[in-house]
Design a protein around this motif. Structure first.
Motif, PDB file in Angstrom:
ATOM      1  N   LEU A 174       0.827  -1.210   0.000  1.00 25.66           N
ATOM      2  CA  LEU A 174       0.000   0.000   0.000  1.00 25.66           C
ATOM      3  C   LEU A 174       0.860   1.259   0.000  1.00 25.66           C
ATOM      4  O   LEU A 174       0.544   2.250  -0.668  1.00 25.66           O
ATOM      5  CB  LEU A 174      -0.949  -0.009   1.192  1.00 25.66           C
ATOM      6  N   ILE A 175       1.968   1.225   0.729  1.00 25.63           N
ATOM      7  CA  ILE A 175       2.876   2.377   0.741  1.00 25.63           C
ATOM      8  C   ILE A 175       3.501   2.570  -0.635  1.00 25.63           C
ATOM      9  O   ILE A 175       3.604   3.698  -1.130  1.00 25.63           O
ATOM     10  CB  ILE A 175       3.955   2.200   1.835  1.00 25.63           C
ATOM     11  N   LEU A 176       3.898   1.483  -1.285  1.00 28.51           N
ATOM     12  CA  LEU A 176       4.468   1.587  -2.636  1.00 28.51           C
ATOM     13  C   LEU A 176       3.426   2.122  -3.636  1.00 28.51           C
ATOM     14  O   LEU A 176       3.753   2.931  -4.505  1.00 28.51           O
ATOM     15  CB  LEU A 176       5.020   0.228  -3.088  1.00 28.51           C
ATOM     16  N   ILE A 177       2.182   1.699  -3.521  1.00 32.00           N
ATOM     17  CA  ILE A 177       1.116   2.215  -4.401  1.00 32.00           C
ATOM     18  C   ILE A 177       0.912   3.707  -4.155  1.00 32.00           C
ATOM     19  O   ILE A 177       0.754   4.498  -5.096  1.00 32.00           O
ATOM     20  CB  ILE A 177      -0.187   1.409  -4.204  1.00 32.00           C
ATOM     21  N   ALA A 178       0.937   4.123  -2.888  1.00 30.58           N
ATOM     22  CA  ALA A 178       0.785   5.549  -2.567  1.00 30.58           C
ATOM     23  C   ALA A 178       1.941   6.358  -3.145  1.00 30.58           C
ATOM     24  O   ALA A 178       1.747   7.456  -3.691  1.00 30.58           O
ATOM     25  CB  ALA A 178       0.698   5.742  -1.059  1.00 30.58           C
ATOM     26  N   ILE A 179       3.155   5.822  -3.069  1.00 33.45           N
ATOM     27  CA  ILE A 179       4.325   6.509  -3.639  1.00 33.45           C
ATOM     28  C   ILE A 179       4.186   6.622  -5.160  1.00 33.45           C
ATOM     29  O   ILE A 179       4.452   7.667  -5.761  1.00 33.45           O
ATOM     30  CB  ILE A 179       5.639   5.797  -3.217  1.00 33.45           C
ATOM     31  N   ILE A 180       3.745   5.545  -5.794  1.00 37.63           N
ATOM     32  CA  ILE A 180       3.559   5.557  -7.251  1.00 37.63           C
ATOM     33  C   ILE A 180       2.485   6.566  -7.647  1.00 37.63           C
ATOM     34  O   ILE A 180       2.643   7.337  -8.606  1.00 37.63           O
ATOM     35  CB  ILE A 180       3.222   4.131  -7.759  1.00 37.63           C
ATOM     36  N   LEU A 181       1.374   6.613  -6.900  1.00 39.81           N
ATOM     37  CA  LEU A 181       0.319   7.580  -7.194  1.00 39.81           C
ATOM     38  C   LEU A 181       0.818   9.012  -7.012  1.00 39.81           C
ATOM     39  O   LEU A 181       0.502   9.903  -7.805  1.00 39.81           O
ATOM     40  CB  LEU A 181      -0.903   7.314  -6.313  1.00 39.81           C
ATOM     41  N   TYR A 182       1.628   9.236  -5.974  1.00 40.16           N
ATOM     42  CA  TYR A 182       2.185  10.567  -5.745  1.00 40.16           C
ATOM     43  C   TYR A 182       3.123  10.963  -6.884  1.00 40.16           C
ATOM     44  O   TYR A 182       3.098  12.103  -7.366  1.00 40.16           O
ATOM     45  CB  TYR A 182       2.909  10.615  -4.397  1.00 40.16           C
ATOM     46  N   LEU A 183       3.958  10.025  -7.331  1.00 39.48           N
ATOM     47  CA  LEU A 183       4.850  10.315  -8.460  1.00 39.48           C
ATOM     48  C   LEU A 183       4.068  10.586  -9.743  1.00 39.48           C
ATOM     49  O   LEU A 183       4.425  11.473 -10.533  1.00 39.48           O
ATOM     50  CB  LEU A 183       5.846   9.172  -8.658  1.00 39.48           C
ATOM     51  N   LEU A 184       2.981   9.844  -9.974  1.00 41.06           N
ATOM     52  CA  LEU A 184       2.119  10.095 -11.133  1.00 41.06           C
ATOM     53  C   LEU A 184       1.489  11.489 -11.045  1.00 41.06           C
ATOM     54  O   LEU A 184       1.400  12.210 -12.052  1.00 41.06           O
ATOM     55  CB  LEU A 184       1.031   9.026 -11.239  1.00 41.06           C
ATOM     56  N   TYR A 185       1.074  11.874  -9.838  1.00 42.81           N
ATOM     57  CA  TYR A 185       0.524  13.213  -9.649  1.00 42.81           C
ATOM     58  C   TYR A 185       1.568  14.285  -9.987  1.00 42.81           C
ATOM     59  O   TYR A 185       1.261  15.280 -10.655  1.00 42.81           O
ATOM     60  CB  TYR A 185       0.029  13.385  -8.210  1.00 42.81           C
ATOM     61  N   LEU A 186       2.807  14.093  -9.524  1.00 44.06           N
ATOM     62  CA  LEU A 186       3.873  15.064  -9.818  1.00 44.06           C
ATOM     63  C   LEU A 186       4.152  15.159 -11.316  1.00 44.06           C
ATOM     64  O   LEU A 186       4.350  16.240 -11.861  1.00 44.06           O
ATOM     65  CB  LEU A 186       5.150  14.692  -9.060  1.00 44.06           C
ATOM     66  N   ILE A 187       4.135  14.014 -12.010  1.00 43.26           N
ATOM     67  CA  ILE A 187       4.386  14.007 -13.460  1.00 43.26           C
ATOM     68  C   ILE A 187       3.267  14.731 -14.197  1.00 43.26           C
ATOM     69  O   ILE A 187       3.514  15.570 -15.070  1.00 43.26           O
ATOM     70  CB  ILE A 187       4.547  12.562 -13.976  1.00 43.26           C
ATOM     71  N   VAL A 188       2.022  14.448 -13.853  1.00 41.87           N
ATOM     72  CA  VAL A 188       0.881  15.098 -14.508  1.00 41.87           C
ATOM     73  C   VAL A 188       0.877  16.597 -14.223  1.00 41.87           C
ATOM     74  O   VAL A 188       0.639  17.416 -15.121  1.00 41.87           O
ATOM     75  CB  VAL A 188      -0.445  14.430 -14.069  1.00 41.87           C
ATOM     76  N   ASP A 189       1.174  16.981 -12.983  1.00 42.85           N
ATOM     77  CA  ASP A 189       1.229  18.402 -12.631  1.00 42.85           C
ATOM     78  C   ASP A 189       2.323  19.120 -13.417  1.00 42.85           C
ATOM     79  O   ASP A 189       2.129  20.220 -13.935  1.00 42.85           O
ATOM     80  CB  ASP A 189       1.467  18.549 -11.125  1.00 42.85           C
ATOM     81  N   TYR A 190       3.498  18.488 -13.553  1.00 39.33           N
ATOM     82  CA  TYR A 190       4.601  19.077 -14.306  1.00 39.33           C
ATOM     83  C   TYR A 190       4.213  19.242 -15.769  1.00 39.33           C
ATOM     84  O   TYR A 190       4.473  20.293 -16.384  1.00 39.33           O
ATOM     85  CB  TYR A 190       5.847  18.200 -14.166  1.00 39.33           C
TER      86      TYR A 190
ATOM     87  N   TYR B 183       1.226  19.515 -17.056  1.00 41.15           N
ATOM     88  CA  TYR B 183       0.189  20.546 -17.173  1.00 41.15           C
ATOM     89  C   TYR B 183       0.813  21.947 -17.123  1.00 41.15           C
ATOM     90  O   TYR B 183       0.489  22.812 -17.925  1.00 41.15           O
ATOM     91  CB  TYR B 183      -0.856  20.393 -16.072  1.00 41.15           C
ATOM     92  N   LYS B 184       1.729  22.173 -16.186  1.00 46.54           N
ATOM     93  CA  LYS B 184       2.405  23.467 -16.101  1.00 46.54           C
ATOM     94  C   LYS B 184       3.228  23.736 -17.358  1.00 46.54           C
ATOM     95  O   LYS B 184       3.267  24.852 -17.868  1.00 46.54           O
ATOM     96  CB  LYS B 184       3.293  23.527 -14.861  1.00 46.54           C
ATOM     97  N   GLU B 185       3.892  22.685 -17.879  1.00 45.18           N
ATOM     98  CA  GLU B 185       4.680  22.823 -19.103  1.00 45.18           C
ATOM     99  C   GLU B 185       3.765  23.196 -20.284  1.00 45.18           C
ATOM    100  O   GLU B 185       4.109  24.055 -21.102  1.00 45.18           O
ATOM    101  CB  GLU B 185       5.411  21.511 -19.389  1.00 45.18           C
ATOM    102  N   TYR B 186       2.591  22.570 -20.369  1.00 42.86           N
ATOM    103  CA  TYR B 186       1.629  22.892 -21.427  1.00 42.86           C
ATOM    104  C   TYR B 186       1.175  24.348 -21.330  1.00 42.86           C
ATOM    105  O   TYR B 186       1.108  25.048 -22.339  1.00 42.86           O
ATOM    106  CB  TYR B 186       0.429  21.940 -21.333  1.00 42.86           C
ATOM    107  N   LYS B 187       0.854  24.796 -20.115  1.00 44.45           N
ATOM    108  CA  LYS B 187       0.427  26.189 -19.945  1.00 44.45           C
ATOM    109  C   LYS B 187       1.523  27.162 -20.351  1.00 44.45           C
ATOM    110  O   LYS B 187       1.262  28.170 -21.018  1.00 44.45           O
ATOM    111  CB  LYS B 187       0.003  26.437 -18.487  1.00 44.45           C
ATOM    112  N   ILE B 188       2.755  26.889 -19.977  1.00 40.79           N
ATOM    113  CA  ILE B 188       3.874  27.773 -20.311  1.00 40.79           C
ATOM    114  C   ILE B 188       4.102  27.792 -21.824  1.00 40.79           C
ATOM    115  O   ILE B 188       4.267  28.858 -22.430  1.00 40.79           O
ATOM    116  CB  ILE B 188       5.150  27.328 -19.552  1.00 40.79           C
TER     117      ILE B 188
END
Length: 132
Positions: free
Chosen positions: A9-25, A27-32
């Protein structure tokens, strides 16, 4: 078994957090990138406008244009002169305006006071007499 489930469960949470960081990055890159593209388009339009206005300013600052304006608009031509301006069709179409159809204005009704001077108008308004 429970320890392995918590680690999973901790590894899944880490993977989800990393996916969130990638998607956020991304999205910001697209806006810029989108903002940069809009700015580039505005800059290209502004450079086109600047070049057009520079060309028009150069045309207005020529002696031939000033002479033309003096002769056409301010009647500064000599009595024996007939003014003929020769330009190519591109310049004529660029600097000429389309003809505007004029709408006939309604006839203004003339009043009796229009032809009077100030003293006659006062006499007319005060005493209702026409002393012309």
């Amino acid at each position: 078994m429970k320890k392995e489930q918590y680690i999973f469960l901790i590894l899944i949470a880490i993977i989800l957090y990393l996916l969130y960081l990638i998607v956020d990055y991304k999205y910001k890159e697209y806006k810029i990138n989108n903002h940069i593209e809009v700015i580039d388009n505005n800059n290209s339009k502004m450079t086109e406008n600047i070049s057009y206005y520079k060309e028009q300013l150069e045309y207005i600052n020529t002696k031939a244009y000033k002479n033309k304006v003096l002769k056409e608009e301010q009647s500064m031509k000599n009595k024996w002169e007939i003014v003929i301006f020769i330009t190519n069709e591109d310049k004529y179409n660029r600097f000429s305006k389309d003809e505007v159809t004029l709408v006939a204005s309604p006839q203004v009704e003339r009043k009796i006071q229009d032809s009077m001077d100030i003293f006659e108008k006062w006499m007319y308004f005060l005493f209702n007499k026409d002393i012309r």
